[in-house]
Write a protein that holds these residues in place. Sequence first.
Motif, PDB file in Angstrom:
ATOM      1  N   GLU A  67      46.783 -30.104  51.166  1.00 58.67           N
ATOM      2  CA  GLU A  67      47.685 -30.832  50.272  1.00 58.67           C
ATOM      3  C   GLU A  67      47.549 -30.166  48.904  1.00 58.67           C
ATOM      4  N   VAL A  68      48.661 -29.717  48.335  1.00 58.44           N
ATOM      5  CA  VAL A  68      48.630 -28.910  47.124  1.00 58.44           C
ATOM      6  C   VAL A  68      49.341 -29.622  45.981  1.00 58.44           C
ATOM      7  N   ILE A  86      54.100 -29.001  40.797  1.00 54.74           N
ATOM      8  CA  ILE A  86      54.444 -28.872  42.205  1.00 54.74           C
ATOM      9  C   ILE A  86      53.581 -29.833  43.009  1.00 54.74           C
ATOM     10  N   LYS A  87      54.117 -30.256  44.116  1.00 61.44           N
ATOM     11  CA  LYS A  87      53.381 -31.096  45.053  1.00 61.44           C
ATOM     12  C   LYS A  87      53.910 -30.761  46.439  1.00 61.44           C
ATOM     13  N   GLY A  88      52.994 -30.363  47.327  1.00 59.89           N
ATOM     14  CA  GLY A  88      53.431 -29.980  48.658  1.00 59.89           C
ATOM     15  C   GLY A  88      52.273 -29.761  49.594  1.00 59.89           C
ATOM     16  N   GLU A  89      52.513 -28.930  50.601  1.00 62.64           N
ATOM     17  CA  GLU A  89      51.473 -28.684  51.587  1.00 62.64           C
ATOM     18  C   GLU A  89      51.533 -27.243  52.083  1.00 62.64           C
ATOM     19  N   ILE A  90      50.386 -26.825  52.629  1.00 64.17           N
ATOM     20  CA  ILE A  90      50.294 -25.492  53.232  1.00 64.17           C
ATOM     21  C   ILE A  90      50.286 -25.665  54.744  1.00 64.17           C
ATOM     22  N   ASP A  92      50.899 -23.070  58.285  1.00 68.66           N
ATOM     23  CA  ASP A  92      51.168 -21.738  58.836  1.00 68.66           C
ATOM     24  C   ASP A  92      51.251 -20.669  57.749  1.00 68.66           C
ATOM     25  N   ASN A  93      50.303 -20.696  56.798  1.00 66.37           N
ATOM     26  CA  ASN A  93      50.243 -19.731  55.695  1.00 66.37           C
ATOM     27  C   ASN A  93      51.465 -19.775  54.775  1.00 66.37           C
ATOM     28  N   LYS A  94      52.133 -20.907  54.743  1.00 68.08           N
ATOM     29  CA  LYS A  94      53.272 -21.073  53.845  1.00 68.08           C
ATOM     30  C   LYS A  94      53.071 -22.325  53.008  1.00 68.08           C
ATOM     31  N   LEU A  95      53.255 -22.171  51.711  1.00 71.87           N
ATOM     32  CA  LEU A  95      53.214 -23.290  50.788  1.00 71.87           C
ATOM     33  C   LEU A  95      54.645 -23.769  50.585  1.00 71.87           C
ATOM     34  N   ILE A  96      54.897 -25.002  50.985  1.00 72.54           N
ATOM     35  CA  ILE A  96      56.210 -25.620  50.781  1.00 72.54           C
ATOM     36  C   ILE A  96      55.975 -26.797  49.836  1.00 72.54           C
ATOM     37  N   ALA A  97      56.672 -26.799  48.698  1.00 70.49           N
ATOM     38  CA  ALA A  97      56.412 -27.823  47.689  1.00 70.49           C
ATOM     39  C   ALA A  97      57.687 -28.213  46.960  1.00 70.49           C
ATOM     40  N   VAL A  98      57.612 -29.346  46.294  1.00 74.13           N
ATOM     41  CA  VAL A  98      58.685 -29.799  45.413  1.00 74.13           C
ATOM     42  C   VAL A  98      58.257 -29.470  43.986  1.00 74.13           C
ATOM     43  N   TYR A  99      59.100 -28.762  43.288  1.00 68.77           N
ATOM     44  CA  TYR A  99      58.858 -28.342  41.909  1.00 68.77           C
ATOM     45  C   TYR A  99      59.680 -29.250  41.005  1.00 68.77           C
ATOM     46  N   THR A 100      59.000 -30.024  40.164  1.00 68.81           N
ATOM     47  CA  THR A 100      59.659 -30.943  39.234  1.00 68.81           C
ATOM     48  C   THR A 100      59.499 -30.367  37.832  1.00 68.81           C
ATOM     49  N   PHE A 101      60.617 -30.159  37.136  1.00 64.74           N
ATOM     50  CA  PHE A 101      60.565 -29.475  35.839  1.00 64.74           C
ATOM     51  C   PHE A 101      61.650 -29.994  34.911  1.00 64.74           C
ATOM     52  N   GLN A 102      61.484 -29.696  33.636  1.00 65.69           N
ATOM     53  CA  GLN A 102      62.480 -30.022  32.617  1.00 65.69           C
ATOM     54  C   GLN A 102      63.276 -28.765  32.297  1.00 65.69           C
TER      55      GLN A 102
END
Length: 158
Positions: A67-68, A86-90, A92-102
């Motif tokens: 959990e990242v 960012i908040k997401g997970e790793i 299969d060697n892939k980081l998939i996350a949601v990037y929240t920004f202004q």
Amino acid sequence: MKKFLILTLAVVTFASCKNEESQSIEPTEIPLKETAKENTHPSSTECYEYNADGSKVQLKMTNKDNEVSGVLTYELKEKDSNKGTIKGEIKDNKLIAVYTFQSEGTESTREVAFLMKDNQLIEGYGEVVTEGNSVKFKDISSLDYSSNMPLSKVDCQK
């Protein structure tokens, strides 16, 4: 007369407070097994960076049990910079996350994906769909990880 009324009210209030039973709250103990179990997978913090050709991308992430969460910054040449979380997970060697920004005074979110390979993060790109202020990949399994801006692992104290 006013003084007598105020004095009487104060005495009645004080007396009613003394008659209430005091309640104590018992502390709850957490069994040692549960506490030890929570600490069996410590979190790790890693930093990655791309810095070339007038563009800079930085990621500082904490990973606990795949959990990242972290901070991602884009400073791309001739474009507005973005900084957010960012908040997401790793998986299969892939980081998939949601990037929240202004950006330009508006909070937005977009899905980001990075392939983790040889101490580098290679950003994935693909077809996206937009829903309000949120952008998501249409099909994560079909992303192209051939970015020309790979983020290399760096010392977080830098």
